[in-house]
Scaffold this motif. Structure first.
Motif, short mmCIF file in Angstrom:
data_model
loop_
_atom_site.label_atom_id
_atom_site.label_comp_id
_atom_site.label_asym_id
_atom_site.label_seq_id
_atom_site.Cartn_x
_atom_site.Cartn_y
_atom_site.Cartn_z
N ARG A 153 0.81 -1.22 0.00
CA ARG A 153 0.00 0.00 0.00
C ARG A 153 0.84 1.28 0.00
O ARG A 153 0.39 2.32 0.45
CB ARG A 153 -0.99 -0.01 1.18
CG ARG A 153 -2.03 -1.12 1.06
CD ARG A 153 -2.96 -1.12 2.24
NE ARG A 153 -2.29 -1.55 3.46
CZ ARG A 153 -2.89 -1.66 4.65
NH1 ARG A 153 -4.16 -1.37 4.78
NH2 ARG A 153 -2.21 -2.06 5.71
N ILE A 154 2.06 1.16 -0.48
CA ILE A 154 2.89 2.35 -0.63
C ILE A 154 2.47 3.12 -1.88
O ILE A 154 2.44 4.34 -1.90
CB ILE A 154 4.38 1.96 -0.72
CG1 ILE A 154 4.83 1.34 0.61
CG2 ILE A 154 5.25 3.16 -1.08
CD1 ILE A 154 6.21 0.73 0.57
N SER A 155 2.11 2.36 -2.93
CA SER A 155 1.67 3.00 -4.16
C SER A 155 0.68 2.11 -4.88
O SER A 155 1.06 1.25 -5.68
CB SER A 155 2.86 3.32 -5.07
OG SER A 155 2.42 3.86 -6.30
N HIS A 156 -0.62 2.30 -4.58
CA HIS A 156 -1.66 1.56 -5.30
C HIS A 156 -1.72 1.98 -6.76
O HIS A 156 -1.91 1.16 -7.66
CB HIS A 156 -3.02 1.82 -4.65
CG HIS A 156 -3.29 0.96 -3.46
ND1 HIS A 156 -3.14 -0.40 -3.47
CD2 HIS A 156 -3.69 1.29 -2.20
CE1 HIS A 156 -3.45 -0.89 -2.28
NE2 HIS A 156 -3.77 0.12 -1.49
N SER A 157 -1.57 3.26 -7.01
CA SER A 157 -1.77 3.79 -8.36
C SER A 157 -0.57 3.56 -9.27
O SER A 157 -0.70 3.62 -10.49
CB SER A 157 -2.05 5.30 -8.28
OG SER A 157 -0.88 6.00 -7.88
N GLY A 158 0.59 3.30 -8.67
CA GLY A 158 1.79 3.17 -9.47
C GLY A 158 2.39 4.51 -9.88
O GLY A 158 3.33 4.55 -10.68
N LYS A 159 1.85 5.61 -9.32
CA LYS A 159 2.35 6.94 -9.63
C LYS A 159 3.61 7.18 -8.80
O LYS A 159 3.57 7.57 -7.63
CB LYS A 159 1.30 8.00 -9.31
CG LYS A 159 0.11 7.98 -10.26
CD LYS A 159 0.40 8.77 -11.52
CE LYS A 159 0.51 10.24 -11.22
NZ LYS A 159 0.81 11.03 -12.45
N LEU A 160 4.76 6.95 -9.41
CA LEU A 160 6.04 7.04 -8.72
C LEU A 160 6.96 8.00 -9.47
O LEU A 160 6.96 8.05 -10.70
CB LEU A 160 6.70 5.67 -8.63
CG LEU A 160 5.95 4.59 -7.87
CD1 LEU A 160 6.54 3.22 -8.17
CD2 LEU A 160 5.98 4.87 -6.37
N ALA A 161 7.75 8.73 -8.73
CA ALA A 161 8.83 9.53 -9.30
C ALA A 161 10.11 8.77 -9.06
O ALA A 161 10.51 8.56 -7.91
CB ALA A 161 8.89 10.90 -8.65
N VAL A 162 10.77 8.32 -10.13
CA VAL A 162 11.96 7.48 -9.99
C VAL A 162 13.19 8.28 -10.38
O VAL A 162 13.31 8.77 -11.50
CB VAL A 162 11.86 6.22 -10.88
CG1 VAL A 162 13.05 5.30 -10.61
CG2 VAL A 162 10.55 5.48 -10.63
N GLY A 216 3.29 3.41 -14.52
CA GLY A 216 2.81 4.74 -14.11
C GLY A 216 3.89 5.65 -13.60
O GLY A 216 3.61 6.74 -13.10
N ALA A 217 5.15 5.23 -13.71
CA ALA A 217 6.25 6.01 -13.14
C ALA A 217 6.74 7.08 -14.10
O ALA A 217 6.66 6.93 -15.32
CB ALA A 217 7.40 5.07 -12.77
N THR A 218 7.26 8.15 -13.52
CA THR A 218 7.94 9.19 -14.27
C THR A 218 9.40 9.15 -13.86
O THR A 218 9.72 9.10 -12.66
CB THR A 218 7.36 10.58 -13.97
OG1 THR A 218 5.95 10.56 -14.25
CG2 THR A 218 8.03 11.64 -14.82
N TRP A 219 10.30 9.20 -14.84
CA TRP A 219 11.72 9.01 -14.57
C TRP A 219 12.46 10.33 -14.60
O TRP A 219 12.26 11.15 -15.49
CB TRP A 219 12.31 8.03 -15.59
CG TRP A 219 11.71 6.66 -15.45
CD1 TRP A 219 10.47 6.26 -15.87
CD2 TRP A 219 12.30 5.53 -14.83
NE1 TRP A 219 10.25 4.95 -15.55
CE2 TRP A 219 11.37 4.46 -14.91
CE3 TRP A 219 13.53 5.29 -14.22
CZ2 TRP A 219 11.62 3.21 -14.40
CZ3 TRP A 219 13.80 4.02 -13.71
CH2 TRP A 219 12.85 3.00 -13.80
N HIS A 267 1.77 14.46 -9.10
CA HIS A 267 0.97 13.92 -7.99
C HIS A 267 1.39 12.48 -7.79
O HIS A 267 0.78 11.54 -8.32
CB HIS A 267 -0.52 14.03 -8.32
CG HIS A 267 -0.98 15.44 -8.52
ND1 HIS A 267 -1.18 16.32 -7.48
CD2 HIS A 267 -1.24 16.15 -9.65
CE1 HIS A 267 -1.56 17.49 -7.95
NE2 HIS A 267 -1.61 17.42 -9.27
N TYR A 268 2.46 12.32 -7.02
CA TYR A 268 3.07 11.00 -6.84
C TYR A 268 2.77 10.42 -5.47
O TYR A 268 2.52 11.16 -4.50
CB TYR A 268 4.59 11.09 -7.02
CG TYR A 268 5.01 11.60 -8.38
CD1 TYR A 268 4.81 10.83 -9.52
CD2 TYR A 268 5.59 12.85 -8.52
CE1 TYR A 268 5.19 11.30 -10.77
CE2 TYR A 268 5.98 13.33 -9.77
CZ TYR A 268 5.77 12.54 -10.89
OH TYR A 268 6.15 12.99 -12.12
#
Length: 353
Positions: free
Chosen positions: A32-41, A61-64, A86-87
């Motif tokens: 439950r850290i990221s359900h949406s997969g919206k991550l800034a990597v 769903g990540a942005t690099w 919105h990560y």
């Protein structure tokens, strides 16, 4: 009777195993850290490109974000870049510089940090500290602990051997750091956090006494766990005391006096720890520690990292100035240059060339 307890600041997830990187997206979703997969990597411009190709399909769903280096300015720029998105979390994927930049950026914008190290060079991968270069040299900045640490042992095995060996030196130096903490308690009355000390000490001892090497997963598992525990120990105590004593003062002195010639952090800390153990009169322990460091291909003499005896004496003399207010065997003995020289000569005789 009241029940007394405390909350321990620690990651929600610690996943250390071969292939862990391939399951990163599932792990973050399941916990439950990221359900949406919206991550800034955040990744480096070098090895990060290869890792991105491997990991990107599992993080649709990540942005690099490419990080240029390990400076405070780099971390501030990263924070500014990801602030508009919105990560759910920030992922630091790479070496220590990348993770420290990601730690600082995540803290600046109030997002949790997921640490995904690609080497085991030091215990910063799970610590509440970000070490960044700035205009004055190098600074340490307090940040929240990572919410997760995902360490793929297959990736670690592909890292340059020197970076992994350096982590051995940093972990083993805990033993010397705890001895300094105990000295400060006896002489100055400094309070010891028993839990933090136990975690850091056992982490160092586990690496010191393990018969394996960086070529086998069992040893890498123990080393990775030790570095994670060291970071958590610092969070428990609220400072770097569990993992930083005379060993790290010597390391900082190398960095400050010889910034362009300094070796890896863990290499210098391991050397500093062995010599500090000798200084405190723990001669058998010092010889044993030096032997283990040598077995792993780490330096135990300054000449092995390109410094003369005279330069090392200067480093040891200067070392207490790097951490004002910290009491270690160096402050306790307050040796003159001639005394350092004589003690070092005895150390060299004992461990052999």
């Amino acid at each position: 009777m009241p029940v007394l307890t405390r909350l321990i600041p620690s990651p929600v997830v610690v996943d250390i195993r071969p292939g862990a990187l391939d399951d990163l997206g599932c792990v973050l979703a399941d916990e439950r850290i990221s359900h949406s997969g919206k991550l800034a990597v955040a990744v480096s411009g070098g090895s990060g490109a290869t890792l991105r190709e491997r990991v990107a399909p599992s993080l649709p769903g990540a942005t690099w974000y490419e990080v240029g280096g390990g400076t405070l300015d780099d971390a501030i720029r990263l924070a500014a870049a990801i602030k508009a998105g919105h990560y759910d979390a920030v992922v630091g994927l790479g070496g220590g510089k990348i993770i420290d930049c990601a730690k600082f950026a995540a803290a600046r914008i109030g997002l949790p940090l997921v640490a995904v190290p690609t080497n085991l060079a030091h215990d910063g991968l799970c610590s509440p500290v970000a070490t960044l270069d700035n205009d004055a040299g190098r600074g340490s900045y307090g940040v929240p602990n990572p919410i997760a640490a995902v360490i793929d042992l297959d990736v670690i095995r592909e890292a340059p051997a020197r970076f992994v060996r350096a982590g051995i030196g940093d972990a083993i130096s805990n033993i010397s750091a705890i001895a300094d903490w105990e000295l400060a308690n006896r002489v100055k009355g400094e309070k010891i956090d028993g839990l933090a000390a136990a975690m850091a000490r056992q982490a160092g001892q586990a690496v010191l006494r393990h018969p394996g090497g960086i070529g086998d997963n069992d040893f890498l598992q123990v080393l990775a766990e030790a570095l994670v525990l060291s970071g958590i120990a610092m969070s428990v105590s609220g400072d770097s005391r569990p993992s930083s004593g005379a060993c790290h003062e010597i390391n900082h002195a190398f960095d400050l006096l010889h910034p362009r010639r300094a070796a890896a952090h863990g290499e210098q800390c391991g050397l500093g720890a062995a010599f500090a153990m000798w200084l405190r009169g723990a001669h058998e322990e010092a010889v044993h520690m030096a032997g283990v460091l040598r077995r792993h291909g780490l330096p135990v003499l300054p000449e092995e990292i390109g410094f003369t005896t005279e330069e090392f004496i200067e480093v040891v003399e200067f070392a207490p100035q790097t951490r004002p207010g910290r009491y270690t065997i160096l402050e306790h003995l307050d040796l003159t240059p001639d005394q350092i020289k004589d003690t070092y000569a005895d150390y060299v005789k004992a461990i052999g060339s």
